[in-house]
Design a protein around this motif. Structure first.
Motif, PDB file in Angstrom:
ATOM      1  N   ALA A 303       0.804  -1.213   0.000  1.00 18.09           N
ATOM      2  CA  ALA A 303       0.000   0.000   0.000  1.00 18.09           C
ATOM      3  C   ALA A 303       0.845   1.274   0.000  1.00 18.09           C
ATOM      4  CB  ALA A 303      -0.923   0.014   1.224  1.00 18.09           C
ATOM      5  N   THR A 304       2.112   1.195   0.467  1.00 18.72           N
ATOM      6  CA  THR A 304       2.893   2.440   0.631  1.00 18.72           C
ATOM      7  C   THR A 304       4.108   2.510  -0.282  1.00 18.72           C
ATOM      8  OG1 THR A 304       4.125   1.432   2.457  1.00 18.72           O
ATOM      9  CG2 THR A 304       2.160   2.692   3.024  1.00 18.72           C
ATOM     10  N   ALA A 305       4.732   1.397  -0.594  1.00 20.23           N
ATOM     11  CA  ALA A 305       5.986   1.441  -1.358  1.00 20.23           C
ATOM     12  C   ALA A 305       5.689   1.363  -2.845  1.00 20.23           C
ATOM     13  CB  ALA A 305       6.899   0.300  -0.925  1.00 20.23           C
ATOM     14  N   ASP A 306       5.027   2.409  -3.383  1.00 17.99           N
ATOM     15  CA  ASP A 306       4.669   2.463  -4.797  1.00 17.99           C
ATOM     16  C   ASP A 306       5.710   3.290  -5.528  1.00 17.99           C
ATOM     17  OD1 ASP A 306       3.581   2.538  -7.235  1.00 17.99           O
ATOM     18  OD2 ASP A 306       1.788   3.674  -6.693  1.00 17.99           O
ATOM     19  N   ASP A 307       6.651   2.638  -6.216  1.00 13.46           N
ATOM     20  CA  ASP A 307       7.721   3.354  -6.897  1.00 13.46           C
ATOM     21  C   ASP A 307       7.607   3.220  -8.406  1.00 13.46           C
ATOM     22  OD1 ASP A 307       8.278   0.736  -7.090  1.00 13.46           O
ATOM     23  OD2 ASP A 307      10.319   0.824  -6.293  1.00 13.46           O
ATOM     24  N   GLY A 311       4.761   8.563 -15.795  1.00  9.36           N
ATOM     25  CA  GLY A 311       4.846   9.457 -16.946  1.00  9.36           C
ATOM     26  C   GLY A 311       5.950  10.504 -16.795  1.00  9.36           C
ATOM     27  N   VAL A 312       6.526  10.997 -17.917  1.00  7.93           N
ATOM     28  CA  VAL A 312       7.531  12.083 -17.963  1.00  7.93           C
ATOM     29  C   VAL A 312       7.097  13.051 -19.061  1.00  7.93           C
ATOM     30  CG1 VAL A 312       9.941  12.706 -18.355  1.00  7.93           C
ATOM     31  CG2 VAL A 312       9.375  10.552 -17.178  1.00  7.93           C
ATOM     32  N   SER A 313       7.112  14.377 -18.781  1.00  7.26           N
ATOM     33  CA  SER A 313       6.688  15.354 -19.784  1.00  7.26           C
ATOM     34  C   SER A 313       7.611  16.576 -19.740  1.00  7.26           C
ATOM     35  CB  SER A 313       5.227  15.764 -19.539  1.00  7.26           C
ATOM     36  OG  SER A 313       5.092  16.380 -18.259  1.00  7.26           O
ATOM     37  N   ALA A 325      -0.441   9.638  -8.376  1.00  8.82           N
ATOM     38  CA  ALA A 325      -1.030  10.966  -8.197  1.00  8.82           C
ATOM     39  C   ALA A 325       0.016  12.010  -7.813  1.00  8.82           C
ATOM     40  CB  ALA A 325      -2.122  10.900  -7.126  1.00  8.82           C
ATOM     41  N   THR A 326       1.279  11.594  -7.664  1.00  9.69           N
ATOM     42  CA  THR A 326       2.349  12.520  -7.247  1.00  9.69           C
ATOM     43  C   THR A 326       3.233  12.837  -8.446  1.00  9.69           C
ATOM     44  OG1 THR A 326       2.324  11.516  -5.053  1.00  9.69           O
ATOM     45  CG2 THR A 326       4.251  12.858  -5.634  1.00  9.69           C
ATOM     46  N   SER A 327       3.689  14.107  -8.569  1.00  9.09           N
ATOM     47  CA  SER A 327       4.589  14.500  -9.661  1.00  9.09           C
ATOM     48  C   SER A 327       5.585  15.530  -9.154  1.00  9.09           C
ATOM     49  CB  SER A 327       3.787  15.067 -10.844  1.00  9.09           C
ATOM     50  OG  SER A 327       3.088  16.244 -10.467  1.00  9.09           O
ATOM     51  N   PHE A 328       6.759  15.565  -9.797  1.00  9.13           N
ATOM     52  CA  PHE A 328       7.824  16.515  -9.460  1.00  9.13           C
ATOM     53  C   PHE A 328       8.365  17.110 -10.750  1.00  9.13           C
ATOM     54  CE2 PHE A 328       7.639  13.417  -6.052  1.00  9.13           C
ATOM     55  CZ  PHE A 328       7.664  14.212  -4.914  1.00  9.13           C
TER      56      PHE A 328
END
Length: 350
Positions: A303-307, A311-313, A325-328
């Protein structure tokens, strides 16, 4: 009027009915010999099936007993009844529009008799059939009209028409094996293996009430009325093994000394202190971790270790990396040297 008393032999009787309506009188006579290729004899000589006199008749000839009205046919050797069915007539109805007389049979079914040929040639709109009945001697069907005139038809003549469906039980079951939730009564007790059993036979033989069970230390005996059966179960006696186990337990208690039931209980720390290896076995039934040093369960890790990068843009200035749902994003506009490239292109052109 003709009646077929047997599907294979045409037997036709002579019926004469007198119909009265007011003062009008008419008579219609249909002769049997005119209707079939047979000779019709009459008299009182033949009174029961199997008679051989008068002889010399042709197969299919008819004999009418003028005393009883019974009809016989010559089968080549003797005079026989045209039917063996003993069903009773249970009702009569008359359709004035079609002149059909309907006879209802005891075991179901009905037969229609067309009386049109016996009707008056005059039109009578006032007289109707009001009732049907059997006379006091049980030999004639009596028809009464609305003018109180009565007309009789011999029941023997009618029987020759309707008694053509002699059946045995096999025929009935072949049509429908259901008893319709009715009891089948008056059966004889069975004698053969495939006979139907009566209640009395079943009650007398199928007694499966156990009346007692006993044990004498070696055998179990089951009693059913005056009959009993026993089985030796002494092989199940393990008293020697029980005594040996008791001796072993006593010796163990002596060797243990303190007989404490808690001094040998260990916790996980004691076990890991002896050997931290799980021996390639899964440690199961853990609670999800709550403290930093707790062992993590598979469910918690999943449930927590989602690596997984999704996607890359690049928008011309920044590069963005998405993970669920997270992006940097990182601004790489400093790498843009389009002005220098343009100056070099001009210099090359000059």
């Amino acid at each position: 009027m003709s009646f077929n008393a047997n599907p294979m032999k045409k037997s036709i009787i002579v019926v004469t009915l007198l119909f009265f309506s007011g003062f009008v009188y008419s008579q219609t006579t249909v002769t049997l010999q005119d209707q079939c290729n047979c000779e019709v004899l009459s008299g009182t000589a033949v009174s029961s099936p199997g008679a051989v006199a008068p002889g010399g008749a042709d197969a299919g000839d008819i004999y009418v007993n003028t005393s009883t009205g019974t009809i016989f046919f010559w089968d080549g050797d003797s005079w026989e009844l045209t039917s063996t069915d003993d069903q009773q007539l249970t009702g009569f109805t008359f359709n004035g529009a079609t002149n059909d007389l309907t006879l209802t049979l005891e075991n179901g079914g009905s037969v229609n008799v067309d009386l049109s040929s016996l009707s008056d040639t005059l039109t009578d709109t006032n007289t109707t059939i009001t009732s049907f009945g059997i006379d006091g001697t049980n030999t004639n069907l009596v028809i009464t009209d609305s003018d109180t005139n009565t007309f009789s038809v011999a029941l023997a003549d009618i029987a020759a028409l309707v008694n053509t469906d002699a059946q045995d039980l096999e025929d009935v079951i072949g049509e429908d094996a259901s008893a319709g939730n009715n009891a089948i009564t008056d059966l004889a007790d069975p004698t053969n293996a495939q006979d139907a059993a009566t209640k009395a036979y079943v009650d007398a033989t199928a007694d499966d009430d156990i009346t007692g069970v006993s044990f004498d230390g070696t055998s179990v005996t089951v009693a059913e009325g005056a009959t009993s059966f026993s089985a030796d179960i002494s092989a199940l006696d393990d008293s020697a093994g029980v005594a040996a186990n008791a001796a072993a337990i006593a010796a163990h208690n002596t060797a243990d000394g303190d007989l404490s039931d808690t001094n040998e209980i260990q916790d996980l720390e004691d076990v890991i202190g002896q050997d931290a290896s799980a021996g390639n076995n899964a440690i199961t039934d853990l609670a999800d971790p709550t403290n930093a040093q707790d062992a993590a369960t598979k469910a918690y890790v999943d449930a927590t270790a989602d690596d997984d990068i999704t996607g890359v843009s690049f928008d011309g200035t920044s590069v963005t990396v998405a993970e669920g749902a997270t992006s940097f994003s990182a601004d790489i506009s400093a790498l843009d040297d389009s002005a220098g490239v343009a100056a070099n292109a001009a210099a090359i052109a000059a």
